[in-house]
Design an enzyme around this catalytic site. Structure first.
Site, PDB file in Angstrom:
ATOM      1  N   CYS A  33      44.566  51.579  45.265  1.00  0.00           N
ATOM      2  CA  CYS A  33      45.886  51.675  45.894  1.00  0.00           C
ATOM      3  C   CYS A  33      45.772  52.080  47.360  1.00  0.00           C
ATOM      4  O   CYS A  33      45.252  53.152  47.688  1.00  0.00           O
ATOM      5  CB  CYS A  33      46.729  52.686  45.116  1.00  0.00           C
ATOM      6  SG  CYS A  33      48.162  53.308  45.997  1.00  0.00           S
ATOM      7  N   CYS A  50      44.301  35.888  67.206  1.00  0.00           N
ATOM      8  CA  CYS A  50      45.558  36.433  66.675  1.00  0.00           C
ATOM      9  C   CYS A  50      46.535  36.726  67.817  1.00  0.00           C
ATOM     10  O   CYS A  50      46.248  37.521  68.720  1.00  0.00           O
ATOM     11  CB  CYS A  50      45.264  37.689  65.869  1.00  0.00           C
ATOM     12  SG  CYS A  50      46.687  38.754  65.584  1.00  0.00           S
ATOM     13  N   CYS A  71      47.520  40.361  68.116  1.00  0.00           N
ATOM     14  CA  CYS A  71      46.427  41.149  68.698  1.00  0.00           C
ATOM     15  C   CYS A  71      46.408  41.002  70.221  1.00  0.00           C
ATOM     16  O   CYS A  71      46.214  41.974  70.957  1.00  0.00           O
ATOM     17  CB  CYS A  71      45.084  40.705  68.120  1.00  0.00           C
ATOM     18  SG  CYS A  71      44.971  40.791  66.311  1.00  0.00           S
ATOM     19  N   CYS A 106      47.584  55.282  48.235  1.00  0.00           N
ATOM     20  CA  CYS A 106      46.832  56.457  47.759  1.00  0.00           C
ATOM     21  C   CYS A 106      45.743  56.832  48.755  1.00  0.00           C
ATOM     22  O   CYS A 106      45.508  58.013  49.025  1.00  0.00           O
ATOM     23  CB  CYS A 106      46.212  56.177  46.388  1.00  0.00           C
ATOM     24  SG  CYS A 106      47.380  55.698  45.108  1.00  0.00           S
TER      25      CYS A 106
END
Length: 435
Positions: A189, A53, A56, A192
């Protein structure tokens, strides 16, 4: 140049890690993650990355710099999500790099969504560490356990968050005189999950003032539908039939500040209690951040109308500063002499007033006018942390004399007892004096 170094390191060592064994970034794997991160008492910053990545790779120098700066304060680790896919899946990692902070509740790590600089990562980690310390200071224990795929606030165990359902919502919330902040959440979620540890901390900080609840809207859809919940998390304020949308921030301090302001608007003025026992003194001072103690003149020096005027003035001031959640009390001059000595009251006459911090055992004495304006100016300085303080004598709350509360009547001098001399026989005596 850095990209080239990373490229050769990958060729030589395989796609195993972006960080060398000499780095302050700890290599985390399924073999050590539970032991070192989840079951530890330390705060951890954990990056889930993939060696291929580009984002990264660009993060490496800043992340290592953050790890060096946080050494000895907060642990910093990295998970190669390519090599350890099960660990990445456990925490719902879908993109790279993903940084999570494991703080007070290790079951519910916080997502880091800030800038990818060492300073921003350090600042966020220190804030989480501070919240953990404050929570533990108030008696909350760190939560260990499994991964981060749990639902929102559940209210289970020792949590101060109350679990709400379709069946208990009306009784606990709608028919209650208490003020409530209710989170409607969905277990899947992500927002959440990020909110959950902040919600827990806020619930502990607001205990006794505003109740915090959580309702799984995917299971208990009746109440969610009644209040038009369409997204998660949705937070609403409930109090005696009034319902209001929460429009504050998502950190514990934001939630506490919003709820405290709301509580201050809705609560009545604090009672100015007569200090007639240690139980009343403890309730007035130990259960509040500051207590305002007035020593009023003796009832013979200031009759009921005069005393009530003072108490009403203190009540008005209590209403003005009710957002501070201070305690308010009064005692009659010389009735609680140990209290007066502890607060160095007596040398300035009566009435007198002091503001006491029972946790720090420090007090400030009103030196100005005992008037509404004079006390207001004194309390305003106290609220801003200004003014000179002194230690309470004896470094503890004094013992009060148990007594009856004032009956609200005027004072009266004790009647002199009439002496009846009619039955007393006086012997005759010679009034002559011998020379």
């Amino acid at each position: 140049m850095h990209r080239l170094a990373v490229f050769f390191s990958l060729l030589l060592g395989g796609a195993s890690a972006l960080y060398s064994s000499s780095s302050e970034v700890v290599d985390l794997t399924p073999a050590n993650f539970q032991r070192d991160v989840v079951n530890s008492d330390e705060v951890w910053v954990v990056e889930f990355y993939a060696p291929w990545c580009g984002h990264c790779q660009r993060l490496v120098p800043e992340y290592q710099k953050a790890a060096q700066a946080l050494k000895g304060v907060v642990k910093v680790g990295g998970v190669n999500a390519d090599d350890h896919k099960s660990l990445a899946q456990q925490f719902g990692i879908n993109g790279f790099p993903t940084i999570k902070i494991f703080g007070l509740d290790k079951k519910k790590p916080q997502d880091y969504n800030g800038q990818r600089t060492a300073k921003a990562i350090v600042d966020f980690a220190l804030n989480v560490a501070k919240e953990k310390v404050n929570a533990q200071l108030s008696g909350k224990k760190s939560g260990g356990g499994g991964g981060g795929s749990g639902s929102g606030s559940s209210g289970s165990g020792s949590s101060d968050v109350i679990e709400l359902t379709d069946s208990n919502f009306e009784k606990l919330v709608l028919k209650s005189d208490d003020m409530w902040l209710v989170e409607f959440f969905a277990p899947w979620c992500g927002h959440c999950k990020n909110l959950a540890p902040q919600w827990e901390i806020a619930a502990s900080d607001l205990k006794g003032k505003v109740k915090l609840g959580a309702l799984d809207a995917t299971v208990h859809s009746v109440m969610a539908s009644r209040y038009g919940v369409q997204g998660y998390p949705t937070i609403k304020f409930f109090h005696k039939g009034d319902v209001e949308d929460y429009d504050g921030g998502r950190t514990a301090s934001d939630i506490v500040a919003w709820a405290t302001d709301k509580a201050a608007v809705n609560i009545p003025p604090p009672e100015v209690k007569q200090l007639i026992s240690n139980a009343v003194l403890d309730e007035t001072c130990k259960e509040h951040p500051i207590c305002v103690v007035a020593i009023l003149p003796h009832i013979l020096d200031c009759q009921s109308k005069c005393r009530n005027n003072y108490i009403q003035m203190l009540t008005r001031l209590g209403d003005k500063y009710k957002q501070k959640m201070w305690g308010w009390g009064w005692a009659e001059a010389m009735a609680q002499s140990d209290l007066e000595q502890a607060l160095d009251i007596g040398g300035f006459g009566y009435p007198a007033l002091a503001a006491l911090n029972a946790k720090k055992m420090q007090f400030a004495l009103l030196k100005g006018s005992f008037s509404e304006d004079g006390i207001n100016e004194f309390l305003r300085d106290i609220s801003y942390g200004r003014g000179r303080t002194a230690p309470v004598r004896g470094a503890q709350l004094p013992k009060l004399v148990e007594m009856e509360a004032w009956d609200g009547k005027d004072g009266a001098l004790p009647e002199e007892e009439d002496i009846d001399l009619s039955d007393v026989e006086l012997d005759d005596f010679d009034t002559k004096t011998e020379l």
